[in-house]
Design a protein around this motif. Sequence first.
Motif, short mmCIF file in Angstrom:
data_model
loop_
_atom_site.label_atom_id
_atom_site.label_comp_id
_atom_site.label_asym_id
_atom_site.label_seq_id
_atom_site.Cartn_x
_atom_site.Cartn_y
_atom_site.Cartn_z
N ARG A 1 0.80 -1.22 0.00
CA ARG A 1 0.00 0.00 0.00
C ARG A 1 0.83 1.28 0.00
NH1 ARG A 1 -4.70 1.51 -2.00
NH2 ARG A 1 -5.89 2.95 -0.69
N SER A 2 1.98 1.28 0.67
CA SER A 2 2.66 2.55 0.92
C SER A 2 4.05 2.67 0.29
CB SER A 2 2.78 2.79 2.43
OG SER A 2 3.57 1.77 3.03
N HIS A 3 4.55 1.61 -0.34
CA HIS A 3 5.91 1.69 -0.89
C HIS A 3 6.01 2.75 -1.98
CE1 HIS A 3 9.86 0.54 -2.28
NE2 HIS A 3 9.38 0.46 -3.52
N ASP A 4 7.08 3.53 -1.91
CA ASP A 4 7.38 4.53 -2.93
C ASP A 4 8.88 4.47 -3.18
OD1 ASP A 4 8.01 6.82 -4.40
OD2 ASP A 4 6.42 8.01 -3.48
N PRO A 5 9.32 4.09 -4.38
CA PRO A 5 10.76 3.94 -4.63
C PRO A 5 11.55 5.23 -4.49
CG PRO A 5 9.50 3.82 -6.68
CD PRO A 5 8.51 3.76 -5.57
N GLN A 6 10.87 6.38 -4.47
CA GLN A 6 11.57 7.64 -4.31
C GLN A 6 11.83 7.98 -2.84
OE1 GLN A 6 9.68 10.82 -6.50
NE2 GLN A 6 9.45 9.58 -8.34
N MET A 7 11.27 7.18 -1.94
CA MET A 7 11.49 7.41 -0.51
C MET A 7 12.48 6.38 0.01
SD MET A 7 7.70 8.45 0.84
CE MET A 7 6.66 9.55 -0.13
N GLY A 8 13.73 6.59 -0.27
CA GLY A 8 14.74 5.57 0.00
C GLY A 8 15.59 5.78 1.23
N VAL A 9 15.33 6.85 2.00
CA VAL A 9 16.13 7.10 3.21
C VAL A 9 15.17 7.29 4.40
CG1 VAL A 9 17.89 8.53 4.32
CG2 VAL A 9 17.93 8.21 1.83
N ALA A 10 15.14 6.32 5.27
CA ALA A 10 14.21 6.33 6.41
C ALA A 10 14.95 6.66 7.70
CB ALA A 10 13.51 4.99 6.54
N LEU A 11 14.39 7.57 8.48
CA LEU A 11 14.96 7.93 9.79
C LEU A 11 14.10 7.30 10.87
CD1 LEU A 11 16.90 9.46 11.56
CD2 LEU A 11 15.64 11.57 11.09
N THR A 12 14.73 6.47 11.72
CA THR A 12 14.00 5.66 12.70
C THR A 12 14.43 5.99 14.13
OG1 THR A 12 13.90 3.84 11.09
CG2 THR A 12 13.44 3.29 13.39
N PRO A 13 13.57 6.71 14.87
CA PRO A 13 13.87 7.01 16.27
C PRO A 13 13.08 6.14 17.25
CG PRO A 13 12.23 8.54 15.50
CD PRO A 13 12.48 7.56 14.36
N LEU A 14 12.06 5.43 16.76
CA LEU A 14 11.20 4.67 17.66
C LEU A 14 11.90 3.42 18.17
CD1 LEU A 14 7.86 4.99 15.67
CD2 LEU A 14 8.40 6.07 17.86
N PRO A 15 11.53 2.93 19.37
CA PRO A 15 12.22 1.77 19.95
C PRO A 15 11.97 0.50 19.14
CG PRO A 15 10.32 2.40 21.29
CD PRO A 15 10.52 3.49 20.29
N LEU A 16 13.04 -0.18 18.77
CA LEU A 16 12.93 -1.42 18.01
C LEU A 16 12.59 -2.61 18.90
CD1 LEU A 16 15.94 -1.17 15.52
CD2 LEU A 16 13.55 -0.48 15.18
N ASP B 1 15.75 12.35 20.28
CA ASP B 1 15.77 13.71 20.79
C ASP B 1 15.50 14.60 19.58
OD1 ASP B 1 18.39 15.49 20.12
OD2 ASP B 1 18.92 13.37 20.18
N PRO B 2 14.65 15.61 19.72
CA PRO B 2 14.20 16.36 18.54
C PRO B 2 15.32 17.05 17.78
CG PRO B 2 13.42 17.36 20.59
CD PRO B 2 13.98 16.03 20.95
N ALA B 3 16.26 17.65 18.50
CA ALA B 3 17.36 18.33 17.82
C ALA B 3 18.24 17.33 17.06
CB ALA B 3 18.20 19.12 18.82
N GLY B 4 18.48 16.18 17.68
CA GLY B 4 19.27 15.14 17.02
C GLY B 4 18.56 14.60 15.79
N TRP B 5 17.23 14.42 15.90
CA TRP B 5 16.45 13.95 14.75
C TRP B 5 16.58 14.92 13.59
CZ3 TRP B 5 12.80 15.40 11.32
CH2 TRP B 5 12.09 14.40 10.66
#
Length: 333
Positions: free
Chosen positions: A201-216, A244-248
């Motif tokens: 449903r949501s894959h977009d090949p142009q969105m190739g860099v994901a930033l993940t701050p949530l706990p794995l 942390d927001p500034a780090g993100w």
Amino acid sequence: MTTELVTKPTGASLQRLAEQSWERIGPDSLLIFEGERFSGGQLAERTRRLAQGLIDAGLRPGERVVLCMANCPEVGIAYNAVWRAGGVNTPVLFLLSDDELRHVLSDSEASYVITTPDFLPKVQAAGAGLPSLRGVILATGESAGTMSYAELESAAEGSLVDRDPTEMAALLYTGGTTGRSKGVMLSHDAMSAAAWAAVTRSHDPQMGVALTPLPLSHAYGLLVSTLGLHAPDGTTSVLMRWFDPAGWLALAVKHRATIGAVVPSMLQMLLALPLEEHDLSSLRRMTSGGAPLLAEVRAEMARRLPDVELMEGYGLTETAALASSSPPGAVRP
């Protein structure tokens, strides 16, 4: 918008899907963590070695392994290694009290716990005297009375222990809002189908860099791990140990992140910063889940970052953390 995938929603174990994904997109995948870069091939090799190390240590098919960890590459490696060894993953959030963690360890009859130094005292206190618990594995560093993750990972690469996809892949514990938290058994098929639907449903090949701050080390982390098993092309994942927001913001600018996943409270903290003073021109989508998103927060996001799509997701433990999400391009009124 839907994406045609080469994988199927059900019919294969997660460890089999992982092996296929490494062959398909491993060379094009990258994990960035605190300045270090790990290729998909490196992560695959480490997973295969750790899986064999767990088998050599005595992990048997169907046994539960609890993960209580701070974000680091070892979390995703451990998930895939446990599955590859035929085991069952049980992630727990570090916010659990000692008593709550002991309940999970006892009720799940966990054979091993994998943790990071931050949470070792909590894990050792919670697991003391439990007859099923055979070892605590420390992901980084060394400590008396623990097993070394690095030593387990030094094993030679072994064969995959396959499982029937209808068998249990994860034992997740509910939030306990209506009493003592309960274990929810999720099969390989159930977890795979949820991830397959999300990617389709949501894959977009142009969105190739994901930033993940949530706990794995949480149901969310398992979802992230299974999403990658169905990905049609390689991506770059930038992982934060803690949010942390500034780090993100600094990482989003540095790595030109195109997509980020947050909870509403994180989004509110980000909106408290002067976002307009930073180059976020590469950012195309933010996803929010885990709690209701206030209308005024959505409105402020749309006003200040008009070119960034905001998607919302809803899920619960029993649905592998995802039940529904807003379609790409749709705006909730």
